[in-house]
Design a protein around this motif. Structure first.
Motif, PDB file in Angstrom:
ATOM      1  N   UNK A 233       0.816  -1.205   0.000  1.00  0.00           N
ATOM      2  CA  UNK A 233       0.000   0.000   0.000  1.00  0.00           C
ATOM      3  C   UNK A 233       0.855   1.263   0.000  1.00  0.00           C
ATOM      4  N   UNK A 234       1.938   1.247   0.768  1.00  0.00           N
ATOM      5  CA  UNK A 234       2.847   2.393   0.785  1.00  0.00           C
ATOM      6  C   UNK A 234       3.486   2.605  -0.582  1.00  0.00           C
ATOM      7  N   UNK A 235       3.853   1.498  -1.247  1.00  0.00           N
ATOM      8  CA  UNK A 235       4.463   1.624  -2.572  1.00  0.00           C
ATOM      9  C   UNK A 235       3.512   2.335  -3.533  1.00  0.00           C
ATOM     10  N   UNK A 236       2.231   1.991  -3.479  1.00  0.00           N
ATOM     11  CA  UNK A 236       1.241   2.663  -4.322  1.00  0.00           C
ATOM     12  C   UNK A 236       1.089   4.135  -3.939  1.00  0.00           C
ATOM     13  N   UNK A 237       1.086   4.388  -2.652  1.00  0.00           N
ATOM     14  CA  UNK A 237       0.880   5.744  -2.162  1.00  0.00           C
ATOM     15  C   UNK A 237       2.057   6.657  -2.482  1.00  0.00           C
TER      16      UNK A 237
ATOM     17  N   UNK B  58       4.739   6.026  -4.610  1.00  0.00           N
ATOM     18  CA  UNK B  58       5.332   5.948  -5.941  1.00  0.00           C
ATOM     19  C   UNK B  58       5.236   7.247  -6.732  1.00  0.00           C
ATOM     20  N   UNK B  59       4.081   7.923  -6.740  1.00  0.00           N
ATOM     21  CA  UNK B  59       3.989   9.184  -7.487  1.00  0.00           C
ATOM     22  C   UNK B  59       4.954  10.266  -6.992  1.00  0.00           C
ATOM     23  N   UNK B  60       5.434  10.134  -5.757  1.00  0.00           N
ATOM     24  CA  UNK B  60       6.406  11.081  -5.213  1.00  0.00           C
ATOM     25  C   UNK B  60       7.846  10.673  -5.515  1.00  0.00           C
ATOM     26  N   UNK B  61       8.015   9.573  -6.264  1.00  0.00           N
ATOM     27  CA  UNK B  61       9.363   9.121  -6.585  1.00  0.00           C
ATOM     28  C   UNK B  61      10.035   8.372  -5.463  1.00  0.00           C
ATOM     29  N   UNK B  62       9.245   7.803  -4.536  1.00  0.00           N
ATOM     30  CA  UNK B  62       9.773   7.036  -3.406  1.00  0.00           C
ATOM     31  C   UNK B  62       9.498   5.562  -3.642  1.00  0.00           C
ATOM     32  N   UNK B  63      10.521   4.732  -3.515  1.00  0.00           N
ATOM     33  CA  UNK B  63      10.342   3.292  -3.665  1.00  0.00           C
ATOM     34  C   UNK B  63      10.152   2.633  -2.300  1.00  0.00           C
TER      35      UNK B  63
ATOM     36  N   UNK C   3      10.118  -1.371  -7.061  1.00  0.00           N
ATOM     37  CA  UNK C   3       9.278  -0.982  -5.928  1.00  0.00           C
ATOM     38  C   UNK C   3       8.115  -1.953  -5.794  1.00  0.00           C
ATOM     39  N   UNK C   4       7.599  -2.070  -4.581  1.00  0.00           N
ATOM     40  CA  UNK C   4       6.474  -2.961  -4.324  1.00  0.00           C
ATOM     41  C   UNK C   4       6.826  -4.427  -4.417  1.00  0.00           C
ATOM     42  N   UNK C   5       8.099  -4.770  -4.123  1.00  0.00           N
ATOM     43  CA  UNK C   5       8.557  -6.144  -4.280  1.00  0.00           C
ATOM     44  C   UNK C   5       8.937  -6.773  -2.928  1.00  0.00           C
ATOM     45  N   UNK C   6       8.763  -8.091  -2.837  1.00  0.00           N
ATOM     46  CA  UNK C   6       9.286  -8.875  -1.723  1.00  0.00           C
ATOM     47  C   UNK C   6      10.470  -9.673  -2.244  1.00  0.00           C
ATOM     48  N   UNK C   7      11.643  -9.421  -1.689  1.00  0.00           N
ATOM     49  CA  UNK C   7      12.878 -10.031  -2.174  1.00  0.00           C
ATOM     50  C   UNK C   7      13.427 -10.947  -1.093  1.00  0.00           C
TER      51      UNK C   7
END
Length: 259
Positions: A176-180, A182-187, A245-249
Protein backbone atom coordinates in the motif's frame (compact mmCIF):
# COMPACT_ATOMS: atom_id res chain seq x y z
CA UNK A 1 19.01 10.81 -2.03
CA UNK A 2 17.90 12.17 -5.35
CA UNK A 3 18.40 9.96 -8.39
CA UNK A 4 21.57 11.92 -9.29
CA UNK A 5 23.19 11.49 -5.88
CA UNK A 6 25.67 8.94 -4.62
CA UNK A 7 25.34 7.32 -1.22
CA UNK A 8 26.12 10.41 0.87
CA UNK A 9 22.68 11.22 2.27
CA UNK A 10 20.89 10.52 5.53
CA UNK A 11 19.71 6.98 6.31
CA UNK A 12 17.66 5.76 9.26
CA UNK A 13 17.97 2.16 10.46
CA UNK A 14 15.73 0.87 13.24
CA UNK A 15 17.11 -1.92 15.38
CA UNK A 16 20.52 -0.61 14.35
CA UNK A 17 22.49 -1.66 17.41
CA UNK A 18 22.92 -5.38 16.79
CA UNK A 19 22.79 -8.12 14.19
CA UNK A 20 21.27 -7.31 10.82
CA UNK A 21 20.52 -3.69 11.69
CA UNK A 22 24.08 -3.05 12.82
CA UNK A 23 25.43 -4.60 9.62
CA UNK A 24 23.13 -2.39 7.54
CA UNK A 25 24.22 0.71 9.45
CA UNK A 26 27.89 -0.20 8.99
CA UNK A 27 27.45 -0.81 5.28
CA UNK A 28 25.64 2.45 4.65
CA UNK A 29 28.07 4.44 6.81
CA UNK A 30 30.92 2.84 4.88
CA UNK A 31 29.38 4.27 1.70
CA UNK A 32 29.68 7.74 3.16
CA UNK A 33 26.18 8.22 4.52
CA UNK A 34 25.17 9.61 7.87
CA UNK A 35 23.16 6.88 9.56
CA UNK A 36 20.69 7.33 12.40
CA UNK A 37 20.45 4.11 14.39
CA UNK A 38 17.27 3.75 16.43
CA UNK A 39 16.72 1.22 19.20
CA UNK A 40 15.60 0.76 22.79
CA UNK A 41 19.04 0.30 24.39
CA UNK A 42 21.16 3.44 24.44
CA UNK A 43 24.29 1.61 25.60
CA UNK A 44 24.05 -0.91 22.77
CA UNK A 45 23.59 1.85 20.20
CA UNK A 46 26.57 3.74 21.57
CA UNK A 47 28.81 0.67 21.44
CA UNK A 48 27.77 0.04 17.84
CA UNK A 49 28.49 3.69 16.98
CA UNK A 50 32.01 3.48 18.37
CA UNK A 51 32.76 0.25 16.52
CA UNK A 52 31.30 1.37 13.18
CA UNK A 53 33.01 4.75 13.27
CA UNK A 54 36.41 3.12 13.74
CA UNK A 55 36.02 1.95 10.15
CA UNK A 56 33.70 4.54 8.61
CA UNK A 57 35.10 7.64 10.29
CA UNK A 58 33.74 10.01 12.95
CA UNK A 59 30.32 11.58 12.74
CA UNK A 60 28.76 8.88 10.58
CA UNK A 61 26.46 7.34 13.21
CA UNK A 62 23.79 9.21 15.18
CA UNK A 63 22.29 6.96 17.88
CA UNK A 64 18.70 7.73 18.90
CA UNK A 65 17.32 5.68 21.78
CA UNK A 66 13.56 5.17 21.60
CA UNK A 67 10.93 2.52 22.24
CA UNK A 68 9.31 2.30 18.82
CA UNK A 69 6.14 0.76 20.25
CA UNK A 70 5.50 4.02 22.15
CA UNK A 71 3.85 6.68 19.95
CA UNK A 72 5.18 9.57 22.06
CA UNK A 73 8.72 8.22 21.92
CA UNK A 74 8.47 7.73 18.16
CA UNK A 75 7.23 11.28 17.67
CA UNK A 76 10.13 12.67 19.71
CA UNK A 77 12.66 10.55 17.81
CA UNK A 78 11.17 11.60 14.46
CA UNK A 79 11.40 15.28 15.39
CA UNK A 80 15.08 14.85 16.19
CA UNK A 81 15.74 12.92 12.97
CA UNK A 82 13.86 15.38 10.78
CA UNK A 83 16.10 18.13 12.16
CA UNK A 84 19.11 16.42 10.58
CA UNK A 85 17.82 16.94 7.04
CA UNK A 86 15.78 15.03 4.45
CA UNK A 87 15.71 11.26 4.97
CA UNK A 88 17.09 9.53 1.90
CA UNK A 89 16.61 5.97 3.14
CA UNK A 90 14.51 4.45 5.92
CA UNK A 91 15.17 0.82 6.81
CA UNK A 92 12.60 -0.68 9.18
CA UNK A 93 14.55 -3.52 10.75
CA UNK A 94 13.40 -3.52 14.40
CA UNK A 95 11.68 -6.69 15.55
CA UNK A 96 12.10 -9.88 17.54
CA UNK A 97 10.60 -13.25 18.35
CA UNK A 98 9.06 -12.96 21.81
CA UNK A 99 8.63 -15.61 24.48
CA UNK A 100 5.61 -17.93 24.29
CA UNK A 101 2.50 -17.24 26.40
CA UNK A 102 3.10 -17.78 30.11
CA UNK A 103 0.22 -20.26 30.33
CA UNK A 104 -2.45 -21.94 28.20
CA UNK A 105 -5.15 -19.33 28.71
CA UNK A 106 -6.62 -17.25 25.92
CA UNK A 107 -5.73 -14.12 27.88
CA UNK A 108 -2.06 -15.09 27.89
CA UNK A 109 -2.21 -15.92 24.19
CA UNK A 110 -3.74 -12.51 23.46
CA UNK A 111 -1.01 -10.74 25.43
CA UNK A 112 1.70 -12.64 23.57
CA UNK A 113 0.23 -11.91 20.14
CA UNK A 114 -0.38 -8.23 20.89
CA UNK A 115 3.19 -7.84 22.09
CA UNK A 116 4.58 -9.58 19.02
CA UNK A 117 2.44 -7.48 16.67
CA UNK A 118 3.59 -4.33 18.47
CA UNK A 119 7.29 -5.25 18.23
CA UNK A 120 7.32 -6.57 14.66
CA UNK A 121 4.60 -4.57 12.91
CA UNK A 122 3.62 -1.45 14.83
CA UNK A 123 7.25 -0.31 15.21
CA UNK A 124 7.58 -0.03 11.43
CA UNK A 125 4.18 1.59 10.98
CA UNK A 126 4.76 4.24 13.63
CA UNK A 127 8.31 5.18 12.60
CA UNK A 128 7.47 5.31 8.90
CA UNK A 129 4.35 7.39 9.48
CA UNK A 130 6.25 9.80 11.72
CA UNK A 131 9.03 10.24 9.14
CA UNK A 132 6.95 10.12 5.97
CA UNK A 133 6.97 13.87 5.55
CA UNK A 134 10.78 13.93 5.92
CA UNK A 135 11.44 11.42 3.11
CA UNK A 136 13.23 12.92 0.15
CA UNK A 137 10.97 13.59 -2.83
CA UNK A 138 11.85 12.32 -5.35
CA UNK A 139 14.43 9.65 -4.63
CA UNK A 140 13.51 8.42 -1.15
CA UNK A 141 13.97 4.74 -0.41
CA UNK A 142 11.98 2.73 2.11
CA UNK A 143 12.96 -0.85 2.97
CA UNK A 144 11.05 -3.15 5.33
CA UNK A 145 12.84 -6.16 6.79
CA UNK A 146 10.43 -9.07 6.98
CA UNK A 147 11.25 -12.78 7.26
CA UNK A 148 10.98 -16.01 5.33
CA UNK A 149 8.59 -17.00 8.13
CA UNK A 150 6.05 -14.65 6.51
CA UNK A 151 6.17 -16.84 3.40
CA UNK A 152 6.49 -20.25 5.06
CA UNK A 153 4.59 -19.80 8.31
CA UNK A 154 5.82 -20.02 11.87
CA UNK A 155 7.25 -23.20 13.28
CA UNK A 156 5.52 -23.10 16.65
CA UNK A 157 1.92 -22.98 17.91
CA UNK A 158 2.14 -19.62 19.67
CA UNK A 159 4.97 -17.08 19.47
CA UNK A 160 6.39 -18.31 16.16
CA UNK A 161 2.93 -18.08 14.63
CA UNK A 162 2.45 -14.51 15.78
CA UNK A 163 5.91 -13.58 14.50
CA UNK A 164 5.12 -14.99 11.06
CA UNK A 165 1.73 -13.26 11.03
CA UNK A 166 3.24 -9.92 12.02
CA UNK A 167 5.93 -10.16 9.35
CA UNK A 168 3.36 -11.15 6.71
CA UNK A 169 1.28 -8.11 7.66
CA UNK A 170 4.27 -5.94 6.79
CA UNK A 171 3.99 -7.11 3.18
CA UNK A 172 0.46 -5.86 2.60
CA UNK A 173 1.23 -2.62 4.40
CA UNK A 174 4.37 -2.07 2.28
CA UNK A 175 2.46 -2.72 -0.93
CA UNK A 176 0.00 0.00 0.00
CA UNK A 177 2.85 2.39 0.78
CA UNK A 178 4.46 1.62 -2.57
CA UNK A 179 1.24 2.66 -4.32
CA UNK A 180 0.88 5.74 -2.16
CA UNK A 181 4.46 7.00 -2.40
CA UNK A 182 5.33 5.95 -5.94
CA UNK A 183 3.99 9.18 -7.49
CA UNK A 184 6.41 11.08 -5.21
CA UNK A 185 9.36 9.12 -6.59
CA UNK A 186 9.77 7.04 -3.41
CA UNK A 187 10.34 3.29 -3.67
CA UNK A 188 9.12 0.78 -1.07
CA UNK A 189 10.43 -2.78 -0.94
CA UNK A 190 10.44 -5.72 1.45
CA UNK A 191 13.42 -7.96 2.23
CA UNK A 192 12.59 -11.38 3.64
CA UNK A 193 15.73 -12.97 5.16
CA UNK A 194 15.93 -16.67 5.87
CA UNK A 195 18.37 -18.31 8.28
CA UNK A 196 20.86 -15.58 9.21
CA UNK A 197 23.59 -16.41 11.71
CA UNK A 198 25.14 -13.92 14.14
CA UNK A 199 21.84 -12.37 15.18
CA UNK A 200 19.95 -12.27 18.46
CA UNK A 201 17.21 -14.43 16.96
CA UNK A 202 19.62 -17.13 15.75
CA UNK A 203 22.28 -16.76 18.41
CA UNK A 204 23.53 -18.78 21.34
CA UNK A 205 21.36 -21.66 22.51
CA UNK A 206 20.51 -23.18 19.13
CA UNK A 207 21.81 -26.71 18.66
CA UNK A 208 24.20 -27.95 15.98
CA UNK A 209 21.35 -30.08 14.67
CA UNK A 210 19.21 -26.97 14.25
CA UNK A 211 22.01 -25.23 12.36
CA UNK A 212 22.61 -28.23 10.11
CA UNK A 213 18.91 -28.52 9.32
CA UNK A 214 18.65 -24.85 8.41
CA UNK A 215 21.74 -25.00 6.17
CA UNK A 216 20.48 -28.18 4.47
CA UNK A 217 17.27 -26.30 3.66
CA UNK A 218 19.18 -23.86 1.44
CA UNK A 219 20.34 -24.41 -2.13
CA UNK A 220 23.75 -22.81 -1.57
CA UNK A 221 24.78 -24.94 1.39
CA UNK A 222 25.48 -22.23 3.96
CA UNK A 223 23.82 -19.99 6.48
CA UNK A 224 23.28 -16.36 5.65
CA UNK A 225 25.07 -13.52 7.41
CA UNK A 226 23.99 -10.01 8.37
CA UNK A 227 26.32 -8.77 5.62
CA UNK A 228 24.25 -10.67 3.03
CA UNK A 229 21.19 -8.70 4.07
CA UNK A 230 23.14 -5.43 4.25
CA UNK A 231 24.35 -5.96 0.68
CA UNK A 232 20.77 -6.30 -0.53
CA UNK A 233 19.68 -3.23 1.41
CA UNK A 234 22.57 -1.22 -0.06
CA UNK A 235 21.19 -1.91 -3.54
CA UNK A 236 17.57 -1.19 -2.63
CA UNK A 237 18.44 2.22 -1.16
CA UNK A 238 20.78 3.18 -4.01
CA UNK A 239 19.99 5.58 -6.86
CA UNK A 240 20.24 2.56 -9.20
CA UNK A 241 17.08 1.09 -7.66
CA UNK A 242 14.60 3.68 -8.83
CA UNK A 243 12.56 1.21 -10.92
CA UNK A 244 12.19 -1.52 -8.28
CA UNK A 245 9.28 -0.98 -5.93
CA UNK A 246 6.47 -2.96 -4.32
CA UNK A 247 8.56 -6.14 -4.28
CA UNK A 248 9.29 -8.88 -1.72
CA UNK A 249 12.88 -10.03 -2.17
CA UNK A 250 14.08 -13.18 -0.46
CA UNK A 251 17.57 -13.34 1.04
CA UNK A 252 17.44 -16.97 2.03
CA UNK A 253 19.93 -19.03 0.01
CA UNK A 254 17.07 -20.61 -1.95
CA UNK A 255 15.25 -21.98 1.08
CA UNK A 256 12.13 -20.22 -0.21
CA UNK A 257 11.85 -19.96 -3.96
CA UNK A 258 10.53 -16.80 -5.62
CA UNK A 259 6.83 -16.17 -5.29
Amino acid sequence: MGDDMAGDGLAVVSGGGTGIGRAIAARLAGEGRRVVTVGRRAAVLEQAREEIEREAGPGRIVPVAADLTDPAAVAAAADRIAGLGPVDALVNNAGAIVTPPEDDSLAALARSWRHDLDVNLLTAVLLTTALQGALRRPGGRLVVISSAAAQRGGAGPHSAGSYAAAKAALHGWAFGLARQLGPDGITVNVLAPGYIEETEIFGAGWSEEFHARKVADTLVGRAGTPADVADAVAYLVSPACGYVTGQVIGVNGGAVLGR
